[in-house]
Design an enzyme around this catalytic site. Structure first.
Site, PDB file in Angstrom:
ATOM      1  N   ASP A  90       7.278   7.982  -3.311  1.00  0.00           N
ATOM      2  CA  ASP A  90       5.842   8.153  -3.479  1.00  0.00           C
ATOM      3  C   ASP A  90       5.521   8.012  -4.974  1.00  0.00           C
ATOM      4  O   ASP A  90       6.407   8.127  -5.824  1.00  0.00           O
ATOM      5  CB  ASP A  90       5.470   9.546  -2.966  1.00  0.00           C
ATOM      6  N   ASP A  92       1.948   9.224  -6.660  1.00  0.00           N
ATOM      7  CA  ASP A  92       1.116  10.302  -7.204  1.00  0.00           C
ATOM      8  C   ASP A  92       1.786  11.661  -7.039  1.00  0.00           C
ATOM      9  O   ASP A  92       2.238  12.021  -5.943  1.00  0.00           O
ATOM     10  CB  ASP A  92      -0.247  10.318  -6.513  1.00  0.00           C
ATOM     11  N   GLU A  99      -2.703  12.752  -9.664  1.00  0.00           N
ATOM     12  CA  GLU A  99      -3.258  12.054  -8.506  1.00  0.00           C
ATOM     13  C   GLU A  99      -4.267  11.055  -9.051  1.00  0.00           C
ATOM     14  O   GLU A  99      -5.319  11.442  -9.589  1.00  0.00           O
ATOM     15  CB  GLU A  99      -3.937  13.039  -7.554  1.00  0.00           C
ATOM     16  N   ARG A 135     -12.987   9.323   0.054  1.00  0.00           N
ATOM     17  CA  ARG A 135     -12.884   9.431  -1.402  1.00  0.00           C
ATOM     18  C   ARG A 135     -13.204   8.104  -2.081  1.00  0.00           C
ATOM     19  O   ARG A 135     -13.932   8.071  -3.086  1.00  0.00           O
ATOM     20  CB  ARG A 135     -11.474   9.897  -1.785  1.00  0.00           C
ATOM     21  N   GLY A 180       0.170   5.829  -1.056  1.00  0.00           N
ATOM     22  CA  GLY A 180      -1.133   5.824  -0.407  1.00  0.00           C
ATOM     23  C   GLY A 180      -2.230   5.629  -1.416  1.00  0.00           C
ATOM     24  O   GLY A 180      -3.411   5.636  -1.084  1.00  0.00           O
ATOM     25  N   LYS A 224       4.923   4.015   4.772  1.00  0.00           N
ATOM     26  CA  LYS A 224       6.057   4.433   3.952  1.00  0.00           C
ATOM     27  C   LYS A 224       7.355   4.396   4.749  1.00  0.00           C
ATOM     28  O   LYS A 224       8.385   3.912   4.275  1.00  0.00           O
ATOM     29  CB  LYS A 224       5.799   5.833   3.381  1.00  0.00           C
ATOM     30  N   ASP A 246       5.967  14.334  -2.076  1.00  0.00           N
ATOM     31  CA  ASP A 246       5.461  15.698  -2.256  1.00  0.00           C
ATOM     32  C   ASP A 246       4.417  16.130  -1.249  1.00  0.00           C
ATOM     33  O   ASP A 246       4.084  17.315  -1.182  1.00  0.00           O
ATOM     34  CB  ASP A 246       4.860  15.845  -3.659  1.00  0.00           C
ATOM     35  N   ASN A 249       1.789  13.010   3.867  1.00  0.00           N
ATOM     36  CA  ASN A 249       1.981  11.617   4.281  1.00  0.00           C
ATOM     37  C   ASN A 249       3.322  11.048   3.830  1.00  0.00           C
ATOM     38  O   ASN A 249       3.657   9.909   4.137  1.00  0.00           O
ATOM     39  CB  ASN A 249       0.815  10.738   3.807  1.00  0.00           C
TER      40      ASN A 249
END
Length: 299
Positions: A90, A92, A99, A135, A180, A224, A246, A249
């Protein structure tokens, strides 16, 4: 054979503290049907305690580590622990300390509103795709140039990230950054950290401004895992995979990996992993894999 390793650099040397903790953990695990076969300290430049069990369950061993050694960064694996052939991570709050969408939102004076949605999505409380589209929609009209400013002013690698990727590469491991988040950020982060491939979402842009939409398929938890599985097949039978993440997802890819590292993770991701780094930085992964500090690249 089940092998557990933990970094024990914060336990007092020469006082018997580590031995006392090991004795207590061993007694508890034996009572649970998992007698300790052997224990030794590895010479990797950091004090790493290795425990071996003829058989057992990783989650129970991790629970014992939490009970008797916390805080301690740890990894539990089936069979001999070795350098992986593939690393999938991942971005972020894992490879970088931020993030991206929350930091970008600050340029539109929307950080508090967007950060709340991000946190809930990471905890698995709301659907990832719905949260992502909501978002991104709030960012409609923001100048694309804000991304460059955000990268320069707000985004930085997590401690140890460069050393981790470079050292794995030196040992023949392929690295894939799958997020993501957005290619606008991930392409440059991936290049800076030395990843071989980057997978992410694409922001819609028209006339130099964000449209509030996304272009193409969504990169999410299923993506992923799919990327991990396809890369593993590409490398051939027996390829060992390390994954790090973390949030909620990240769980599908963590569950599919041989070595799954929850990095300062949300509870759900932590529970899905057979390893965790919470106390130290990402170079702890190298120590847990048994790579001596003298072989770390860029340390």
């Amino acid at each position: 054979m089940l092998i557990a390793r933990l970094i024990a650099d914060h336990f007092s040397e020469g006082t018997g503290d580590l031995d006392t903790r090991l004795d207590a953990a061993s007694a508890a695990l034996e009572a649970d049907g998992m007698p300790l076969a052997s224990a030794m300290m590895l010479d990797v430049g950091l004090p790493v305690l290795e425990m071996r069990f003829a058989e057992g369950q990783a989650l129970k061993v991790l629970a014992a580590i939490d009970r008797f050694f916390a805080p301690a960064d740890a990894l539990v694996g089936e069979g001999e622990i070795a350098v992986p052939h593939l690393f999938v991570s991942d971005m972020d709050s894992t490879m970088i300390g931020q993030e991206c969408i929350d930091e970008l939102a600050d340029f539109a004076d929307l950080k508090p509103q967007i950060a709340v949605i991000t946190e809930r999505a990471m905890r698995g409380e709301i659907d990832f795709e719905a949260a992502l589209r909501e978002r991104v929609g709030l960012l409609a009209g923001l100048e694309e140039s804000a991304i460059d400013r955000c990268l320069a002013e707000r985004i930085s690698p997590s401690p140890g990230a460069r050393i981790l990727v470079a050292t794995l590469a030196a040992h023949g491991c392929r690295s894939v950054l799958v997020t993501g988040g957005f290619h606008h950020f991930a392409d440059r982060v991936g290049e800076q950290l030395g990843f071989d491939r980057v997978v992410g979402n694409r922001l819609g842009v028209e006339e130099g401004r964000l449209t509030g939409g996304l272009v193409g398929a969504i990169s999410d938890g299923r993506t992923k895992r799919a990327v991990l599985e396809k890369e593993r097949v590409r490398l051939g039978s027996g390829a060992r995979v390390l994954a790090a993440g973390d949030g909620a997802n990240d769980i599908p890819m963590l569950q599919a990996a041989d070595y799954a590292i929850a990095y300062r993770a949300k509870p759900q991701a932590r529970e899905a992993a057979n390893g965790r780094v919470e106390r130290g930085d990402l170079t702890g992964v190298l120590a847990l894999l048994g790579i001596p500090r003298r072989d770390w690249v860029g340390a």
